[in-house]
Design a protein around this motif. Structure first.
Motif: not given
Ligand code: PLP
Length: 451
Positions: A58, A116-118, A121, A150-152, A222, A256, A258-259, A285
């Motif tokens: 992703w 990174d995403g986590a 967050v 899902y947020h990491g 999300e 969020d 991220v995705a 991401k």
């Molecule tokens: C993948 C993801 C995360 C975490 O990102 P990482 O870079 O893997 O830590 C957070 N939120 C969403 C919506 C994601 O899909």
């Protein structure tokens, strides 16, 4: 198999513990060893060329070895690899922040970088929490999040997550949150049917806020797609409706992205589909086009201003990461945005989305496809044992993996989420490659479920 590939597989098993992988199963198999990329293709050490059907988990946006991104990184390396953002700055991080604010929904003004995403967050959660401490509402300390969200994988991010399979074991380590139902129309947690439900799932968010807003700092979810939860797509209007509730009850809204960010849903950011500006937006991401770790938590002037004070008031946002604003990562992100601009990526994407949506009709005709859903090029095809009753396949049948294994034989790499076959190709994929990805997946599903 060449001796080199064999040796690499052996050394891998000896030295690497892979993420989200049952190593007992993994140790029994010969891994694919990817050594090169070429557009949307991944090339392994045996010379096989696979379509990167899930964008290297992703992250990839325009494909691999994109000249603009390669060049941006190389030029940055000739200047400096890393310098801190703690109290000083660098031109690349500055330029990127400016460009991000330019493309973000109106009202977002300040960029806080992480890796990174986590982490981004975590930053959003801590920022929202601390904000209310300074706004004279210190009781606003809790969060509303969604089932299936899902947020990491860091503990704060897991606390607001809602996927039991990943997170149940860590429960004793987590803080409590209010959980609103998932916007999962195919398996509505409220037992209703869209549109006659009048989006009762969104209304549940309001119910929580109505009862508890005095102790709630923010709602986090999300926008449009619960990705890791199984590519669950929200009904249109959900984001806007929840924005309204957040305003009504004076609660921050954290989206969020991220995705969903960077074109994945057909617009640069998913919240743009509903002209919504969150108070805090989280990016990760795809930010560097899938090259390097970089994430951002972007917020409003209002949130930022709440942290301003004299040094000894200690209103500082006490959070940072060693590589915040790393210039090589930022250079890659600038390259990524350059390709969007010069390549008209988002315009060209629209006909791919239309084509994909036509093709998904065909998937819906398959005997064991319960639901085939998408937003932009984010696709979830949910396989069921019985279409009429929506009875899921037992997880231990690993039907998603059967499909992925069959696709692999046809040189297409995908990674399912349980019984959901996920497709999320780089948005720069050509029409021809998209056709191949879809036909291989279609045949793999048919073979895995009908024979
Ligand atoms: C993948 C993801 C995360 C975490 O990102 P990482 O870079 O893997 O830590 C957070 N939120 C969403 C919506 C994601 O899909």
């Amino acid at each position: 198999m060449t001796d080199r590939t064999k040796k690499l597989g052996e050394d891998d098993r000896n030295f690497i513990w892979h993420p989200f992988t049952q190593m007992k199963d993994y140790e029994k198999e010969e891994p694919i060893v990817i050594e090169e990329g070429d557009g949307v293709y991944l090339v392994d050490t045996e010379g096989r060329r696979y379509i990167d059907g899930v964008s290297s988990l992703w992250v990839n946006i325009h494909g691999h070895k994109v000249p603009e991104i390669d060049k941006a990184i190389k030029e940055q390396i000739d200047k400096i690899g890393h310098t801190t953002l703690l109290g000083i700055t660098n031109p690349t991080a500055v330029e990127l922040a400016k460009e991000l604010i330019d493309i973000c929904p109106p009202g977002l003004k300040k960029v806080f970088y992480s890796g990174d995403g986590a982490s981004a967050v975590e930053v959003a959660l801590k920022m929202a929490f601390q904000y209310w401490q300074y706004r004279g509402k210190p009781k606003k300390t809790k969060f509303v999040s969604l089932e299936n969200g899902y947020h990491g994988d860091t503990l704060g991010a897991v606390s607001v997550g809602g996927i039991d399979l990943f997170h149940a074991i860590f429960k004793p380590l987590l803080f409590e949150t209010f959980k609103a139902p998932s916007y999962y129309c195919y398996r509505c947690p409220l037992g209703k049917t869209y549109p006659s439900c009048e989006m009762a799932c969104a209304k549940e968010v309001e119910n929580i806020l109505e009862g508890h807003h005095e102790e709630i700092a923010a709602v986090i979810f999300e926008p449009y797609v619960q990705a890791a939860g199984g590519m669950i797509i929200s009904p249109p209007g959900y984001i806007k409706q929840v924005r309204g509730y957040c305003d009504k009850y004076d609660v921050l809204m954290i989206l969020d992205e991220v995705a969903t960010g960077f074109g994945r849903t057909g617009k640069m950011f998913a919240c743009e589909h509903e002209h919504v500006t969150p108070d805090i937006m989280v990016l990760g991401k795809g930010m560097t086009g899938g090259y390097l770790p970089l994430s951002a938590t972007i917020t409003t002037q209002e949130v930022y201003d709440a942290f301003l004070g004299e040094y000894d008031e200690f209103k500082t946002f006490f959070h940072g990461h060693s590589y915040s604003g790393n210039p090589i990562s930022c250079a890659a992100a600038l390259g990524n945005l350059e390709v969007f601009r010069k390549g008209n990526t988002l315009e060209k994407l629209q006909e791919k989305i239309e084509f994909l949506e036509q093709e998904l009709q065909e998937f819906r005709g398959l005997m064991h496809v319960g639901d085939a859903r998408n937003k932009g090029l984010m696709v979830g095809i949910e396989l069921v044992e019985d279409k009429d009753t929506k009875k899921p396949y037992p997880l231990k049948m690993e039907v998603g993996w059967k499909v992925a294994d069959l696709a692999k034989e046809e040189e297409v790499l995908i990674r399912p989420l349980g019984n959901v076959v996920v497709l999320m190709p780089p948005i720069g994929i050509s029409m021809e490659d998209l056709k191949k990805l879809l036909s291989v997946t279609y045949n793999a599903i048919k073979k895995a479920t009908e024979s």
